[in-house]
Design a protein around this motif. Structure first.
Motif, PDB file in Angstrom:
ATOM      1  N   UNK A 112      -5.753   6.343  -4.924  1.00  0.00           N
ATOM      2  CA  UNK A 112      -6.524   7.568  -4.728  1.00  0.00           C
ATOM      3  C   UNK A 112      -6.817   7.794  -3.252  1.00  0.00           C
ATOM      4  N   UNK A 113      -7.649   6.949  -2.640  1.00  0.00           N
ATOM      5  CA  UNK A 113      -8.025   7.142  -1.230  1.00  0.00           C
ATOM      6  C   UNK A 113      -7.052   6.486  -0.245  1.00  0.00           C
ATOM      7  N   UNK A 114      -7.267   6.771   1.041  1.00  0.00           N
ATOM      8  CA  UNK A 114      -6.385   6.284   2.092  1.00  0.00           C
ATOM      9  C   UNK A 114      -6.613   4.815   2.445  1.00  0.00           C
ATOM     10  N   UNK A 115      -7.860   4.349   2.320  1.00  0.00           N
ATOM     11  CA  UNK A 115      -8.177   3.017   2.847  1.00  0.00           C
ATOM     12  C   UNK A 115      -7.268   1.910   2.293  1.00  0.00           C
ATOM     13  N   UNK A 116      -7.112   1.796   0.957  1.00  0.00           N
ATOM     14  CA  UNK A 116      -6.232   0.717   0.472  1.00  0.00           C
ATOM     15  C   UNK A 116      -4.806   0.834   0.999  1.00  0.00           C
ATOM     16  N   UNK A 117      -4.321   2.060   1.201  1.00  0.00           N
ATOM     17  CA  UNK A 117      -2.948   2.245   1.696  1.00  0.00           C
ATOM     18  C   UNK A 117      -2.834   1.773   3.133  1.00  0.00           C
ATOM     19  N   UNK A 118      -3.824   2.135   3.955  1.00  0.00           N
ATOM     20  CA  UNK A 118      -3.822   1.708   5.355  1.00  0.00           C
ATOM     21  C   UNK A 118      -3.951   0.179   5.433  1.00  0.00           C
ATOM     22  N   UNK A 119      -4.667  -0.398   4.468  1.00  0.00           N
ATOM     23  CA  UNK A 119      -4.837  -1.856   4.442  1.00  0.00           C
ATOM     24  C   UNK A 119      -3.632  -2.587   3.845  1.00  0.00           C
ATOM     25  N   UNK A 120      -2.626  -1.816   3.373  1.00  0.00           N
ATOM     26  CA  UNK A 120      -1.395  -2.469   2.925  1.00  0.00           C
ATOM     27  C   UNK A 120      -1.290  -2.719   1.424  1.00  0.00           C
ATOM     28  N   UNK A 121      -1.930  -1.882   0.610  1.00  0.00           N
ATOM     29  CA  UNK A 121      -1.844  -2.051  -0.848  1.00  0.00           C
ATOM     30  C   UNK A 121      -0.399  -1.973  -1.336  1.00  0.00           C
ATOM     31  N   UNK A 122       0.331  -0.968  -0.858  1.00  0.00           N
ATOM     32  CA  UNK A 122       1.721  -0.788  -1.289  1.00  0.00           C
ATOM     33  C   UNK A 122       2.540  -2.032  -0.945  1.00  0.00           C
ATOM     34  N   UNK A 123       2.376  -2.538   0.273  1.00  0.00           N
ATOM     35  CA  UNK A 123       3.157  -3.690   0.741  1.00  0.00           C
ATOM     36  C   UNK A 123       2.829  -4.938  -0.088  1.00  0.00           C
ATOM     37  N   UNK A 124       1.535  -5.099  -0.385  1.00  0.00           N
ATOM     38  CA  UNK A 124       1.116  -6.257  -1.164  1.00  0.00           C
ATOM     39  C   UNK A 124       1.686  -6.183  -2.580  1.00  0.00           C
ATOM     40  N   UNK A 125       1.642  -4.988  -3.178  1.00  0.00           N
ATOM     41  CA  UNK A 125       2.188  -4.812  -4.529  1.00  0.00           C
ATOM     42  C   UNK A 125       3.704  -5.008  -4.532  1.00  0.00           C
ATOM     43  N   UNK A 126       4.353  -4.574  -3.445  1.00  0.00           N
ATOM     44  CA  UNK A 126       5.808  -4.727  -3.361  1.00  0.00           C
ATOM     45  C   UNK A 126       6.182  -6.204  -3.458  1.00  0.00           C
ATOM     46  N   UNK A 127       5.350  -7.041  -2.875  1.00  0.00           N
ATOM     47  CA  UNK A 127       5.574  -8.488  -2.932  1.00  0.00           C
ATOM     48  C   UNK A 127       5.534  -9.007  -4.362  1.00  0.00           C
ATOM     49  N   UNK A 128       4.857  -8.273  -5.241  1.00  0.00           N
ATOM     50  CA  UNK A 128       4.774  -8.664  -6.657  1.00  0.00           C
ATOM     51  C   UNK A 128       5.668  -7.761  -7.516  1.00  0.00           C
ATOM     52  N   UNK A 129       6.517  -6.977  -6.855  1.00  0.00           N
ATOM     53  CA  UNK A 129       7.455  -6.084  -7.574  1.00  0.00           C
ATOM     54  C   UNK A 129       6.767  -5.025  -8.417  1.00  0.00           C
ATOM     55  N   UNK A 130       5.633  -4.539  -7.955  1.00  0.00           N
ATOM     56  CA  UNK A 130       4.898  -3.510  -8.706  1.00  0.00           C
ATOM     57  C   UNK A 130       4.947  -2.206  -7.916  1.00  0.00           C
ATOM     58  N   UNK A 131       5.485  -1.134  -8.519  1.00  0.00           N
ATOM     59  CA  UNK A 131       5.577   0.137  -7.798  1.00  0.00           C
ATOM     60  C   UNK A 131       4.209   0.749  -7.517  1.00  0.00           C
ATOM     61  N   UNK A 132       4.112   1.386  -6.357  1.00  0.00           N
ATOM     62  CA  UNK A 132       2.849   2.002  -5.942  1.00  0.00           C
ATOM     63  C   UNK A 132       3.107   3.449  -5.559  1.00  0.00           C
TER      64      UNK A 132
END
Ligand code: AMP
Ligand code: GLY
Length: 425
Positions: A69-89
């Motif tokens: 939803x918000x920008x903060x988790x994305x700027x903190x690397x949520x997508x990158x962290x999920x990618x490491x677990x093979x989970x689409x974001x």
């Protein structure tokens, strides 16, 4: 599929409400959610900035798609962290998220990709910044580079204000490390509009135009807020202009990020300043707007889960996003005192009655700063509700939204009576 939405505002309630309608979605979680999201899915007590805990939850619960939803988790690397677990974001990785996370980065990308924007310079040295201010003169805009919860932009009418703004950011460090760099830019005039597009890294699908109301007071007076209301479409950006605007402010950014090797996947939001004969980009956001999401999702006829999947699977086509020709408007009801300090825990009544005013489902009350307490909905934040209605035109939608607002009460409820007036003028 199982979906996890991250965030807790009115935007996230609207996302949950829309995703729940998809036959593709079997289970819906919202972290941390609010009193409204709890009715659409299951709230999970994890904060939106706790990337390790969000990733662990998604992995342990076999989540198929995470929606930021918000920008903060994305700027903190949520997508990158999920990618490491093979989970689409749905939402970009940390580098493209810098389009919102760093105003200096965004300006550099705009400059390099020839997107029209205010003339600017970036400084990390206060002496040079002061010299530049003196050379340019007011009116001028001083911005903290990093995320500052929407408060880091100071539009300065006089030189006194401009120097005070610079001191506030660089000397008093009012926005912490977000103010290590400042962007100083030319002040633009005109009317603002929001233009959002789904992106799969290469292809885009446009949403209709919308317009926010940032100042707290009627007639756009007083302090800036997260947004006191929004409507879509915004007549200042008519449908006949969408494709031209996308070519001007969306496509160049998508191409640029792809060329950098960091394709942009998610929602790209261009904040525009439109004048008689020119359009400039004020800022990019890397997510839905709040409250723009509420009217935009109310108008969306397509399956949101299918669109988001197409984005993460890189098979988005423009035809996938179909919006109703109706107008939608969202009026924010806030706690007394917002955006300053405000009380919490006031009981809210009339939500159901408000929605029943339209048996055809043209009214939806999205909850933002709310919580459930002893079976009752109570306030828990500054922006409390986003009362949203659909109508055949702006006047009809506005009338219905305010009828719904008038059916709802909590102590000291504050809202603007003029949401949408600009579009009627
Ligand atoms: P931003 O976060 O950069 O969009 O800035 C927040 C708000 O400040 C915008 O919505 C505008 O109302 C205002 N603003 C930002 N930049 C400028 C500018 N160059 N000229 C005039 N107003 C601006
Ligand atoms: N409504 C403005 C924003 O979401 O940034």
């Amino acid at each position: 599929m199982k979906v996890l939405i991250v965030g807790s505002g009115g935007r996230e309630h609207a996302l949950a409400w829309k995703l729940k309608q998809s036959p593709l979605v079997s289970r819906l979680f919202i972290a941390p959610g609010n009193g409204g999201t709890q009715e659409e899915g299951e709230n999970v007590p994890i904060k939106d900035d706790d990337i390790p805990a969000l990733t662990a939850f998604a992995r342990d619960n076999d989540i198929d798609l995470v929606v930021a939803g918000p920008e903060l988790p994305l700027v903190l690397g949520l997508n990158d962290s999920l990618a490491g677990a093979d989970i689409p974001c749905f939402g970009p990785s940390a580098l493209p998220a810098q389009l919102e996370g760093s105003k200096a980065f965004a300006k550099k990308v705009m400059f390099e990709s020839r997107v029209p924007t205010a003339d600017f310079q970036v400084f990390d040295d206060i002496i040079q910044a002061r010299d530049f201010l003196d050379a340019k003169q007011a009116p001028i805009v001083v911005k903290a580079d990093g995320l500052a919860a929407g408060k880091g932009v100071l539009v300065c009418a006089t030189m006194e204000e401009a120097h005070a703004a610079l001191d506030q950011i660089m000397v008093d460090k009012a926005f912490g490390s977000a103010g290590a760099h400042v962007v100083i830019e030319e002040m633009l005039r005109g009317q603002e509009a929001s233009f959002l597009a789904f992106c799969d890294g290469e292809n885009v699908a446009l949403l209709p135009s919308s317009q926010d109301h940032k100042p707290v007071g009627e007639g756009d007076t007083g302090l800036n807020t997260g947004g006191m209301g929004a409507y879509s479409p915004a007549p200042i950006l008519p449908e006949s202009e969408y494709q031209r605007m996308a070519d001007l402010v969306i496509q160049p950014i998508i191409k640029h990020m792809a060329a950098l090797g960091s394709p942009f996947v998610g929602m790209l939001y261009a904040g525009l300043m439109i004048d008689q004969d020119s359009t400039n980009v004020l800022e990019y956001n890397v997510r839905f707007g709040d409250p723009e999401a509420q009217p935009l999702l109310m108008r969306l006829d397509s399956d949101l889960a299918e669109i988001m999947l197409a984005c993460v699977e890189k098979r988005l086509t423009p035809e996938m996003v179909v919006s109703s020709p109706e107008t939608s408007i969202c009026v924010v009801m806030a706690a007394p005192g917002y955006p300053g300090t405000y009380p919490k825990g006031m009981e809210i009544t009339g939500i159901e009655a408000a929605e029943k005013l339209s048996p055809e489902g043209k009214i939806k009350v999205f909850q933002a700063g709310t919580a459930m307490k002893d079976g009752k909905v109570v306030t828990s934040g500054g922006r409390v509700l986003g009362v949203t209605a659909l109508g055949s035109d702006l006047a009809a939608a506005q009338k219905l939204a305010y009828q719904a607002v008038d059916a709802i009460s909590f102590e000291g409820a504050y809202f603007r009576r003029d949401i949408g007036d600009k579009g009627l003028a």
